[in-house]
Design an enzyme around this catalytic site. Sequence first.
Site, PDB file in Angstrom:
ATOM      1  CG  HIS A 135      -1.883   1.010   1.393  1.00  0.00           C
ATOM      2  ND1 HIS A 135      -1.597   2.311   1.709  1.00  0.00           N
ATOM      3  CD2 HIS A 135      -3.231   0.951   1.229  1.00  0.00           C
ATOM      4  CE1 HIS A 135      -2.720   3.004   1.739  1.00  0.00           C
ATOM      5  NE2 HIS A 135      -3.724   2.204   1.450  1.00  0.00           N
ATOM      6  CG  ASP A 212       0.558  -2.215   6.314  1.00  0.00           C
ATOM      7  OD1 ASP A 212      -0.380  -2.296   7.131  1.00  0.00           O
ATOM      8  OD2 ASP A 212       0.459  -1.639   5.219  1.00  0.00           O
ATOM      9  CD  GLN A 215      -6.683  -4.542   4.301  1.00  0.00           C
ATOM     10  OE1 GLN A 215      -7.645  -5.208   4.679  1.00  0.00           O
ATOM     11  NE2 GLN A 215      -6.816  -3.306   3.855  1.00  0.00           N
ATOM     12  CE  LYS A 238      -7.132   0.102   6.163  1.00  0.00           C
ATOM     13  NZ  LYS A 238      -7.842   0.386   4.922  1.00  0.00           N
ATOM     14  CB  CYS A 379      -3.478   3.137  -1.701  1.00  0.00           C
ATOM     15  SG  CYS A 379      -4.724   4.385  -1.374  1.00  0.00           S
TER      16      CYS A 379
END
Length: 424
Positions: A135, A212, A215, A238, A379
């Site tokens: 991303h 990261d 997700q 999220k 993104c």
Amino acid sequence: LPALDAGALRADFPILAQSVNDQRLVYLDSAATSQKPQAVIDTEIAFLAQTNSAVHRGAHTLAAEATVLFEDARARVAAFVGADEEQLVWTSGATAGINLIAYSIGNATVGRGGSDARRFALAPGDEIVVTEAEHHANLIPWQELAARTGAVLRHIPVHEDGTLALDAAASLISARTRIVAFPHISNVLGIINPVAELVILAQSVGALTVLDACQSAPHVPLDLPALGVDLAVFSGHKMLGPYAIGGLYGRAEILDALPPFMTGGSMITTVTLDSADYLPAPQRFEAGTQPVSQAIALAAAVEYLDAVGMTAIHAHERVLERRMREGLRRIDGIRLLGDAADGVDRVALSAFEVQGVHAHDVGQFLDARGIAVRVGHHCAQPLHRRFGMTASVRASASLYNTEEDIDMLLDGVSGVRSFFGVTA
Ligand code: PMP
């Protein structure tokens, strides 16, 4: 393990009861932002209505209560990712967390921080390794840091099936590598990356690891200390929580040594007109007024996730994932990005192209049927370029999606090409 009853969970999410374009809402855009259960909304409203006060300034009753709720929320959210409370820094989101890390390393590079901060300093020719599947939030801050320090940015390629080229990673990560930053799960591919392997490669050369976890946090059980990464970020909105709240996890010795990025009130011990002494982590990284009501509501969100059970959530989403992927594979003219073999562990997220129809047209066609998906580059322009595309359609499910939602998506997608008159 009791199976998750998504149909029953839906009732906890007021937004899902709405119709959109006179259709039952099929919300398949949770990778962009998740919907919020009533418990999260109620928690934030109750704080604002009953307790709202400045934290860490406990001269009055409500301020003391607000401080307790705020710090309890930190402990609760930290526990959700397997961490201790002093290992969790509040940020406004994952983007803010990654920028915090990159700017702190930049500050160490120009000599800020104590003697233990020197280990983070970058020299020209040092290397920062990311993946081709980032991303932009886990790419541009590193581009900027490289530009400021003379470091060189390199990337681990992605195979055609969406998995990371680990053999390439093994030769790419070298004695020159100082930072390895990568997504737990790409927001376009949905594949769970082999964190342990990448951590071993990075540790073998003494590089810092930055995960990261945007997700993964809402979809799979997460134990950041067990994964062995040095630093990790996630985003509250999220994971059923509010906007403008996120977490930065760091191993204690890393957070203790990193110099701050943002400076100002609430992160100091003593200040003179010429200098300041800083508080230890996490407060050292929390200059200014914090997102208090959002932190408390995020704690309610992770409580909700834990009550349903992250293992059950992952299992449910695997079922949705297989249904979605197998269904999409059967539709003519669909090209899936990163269609890895079925044995690869993943979340219920598929990005695809409907050949001959622009992604934005697909999005509008589905929206007219009440089906919310995301279209564009999500993104992740370099990853789309790698697959020879500029845009894709992305459907992403969460714990509140049912198999019926997936069938509505498949039914919608299977009508796209004929609607737009594509025959080839
Ligand atoms: N990384 C990934 C993998 C993401 O999916 C996102 C959100 N789309 C981000 C980082 C950035 O998160 P935020 O915008 O909440 O800061």
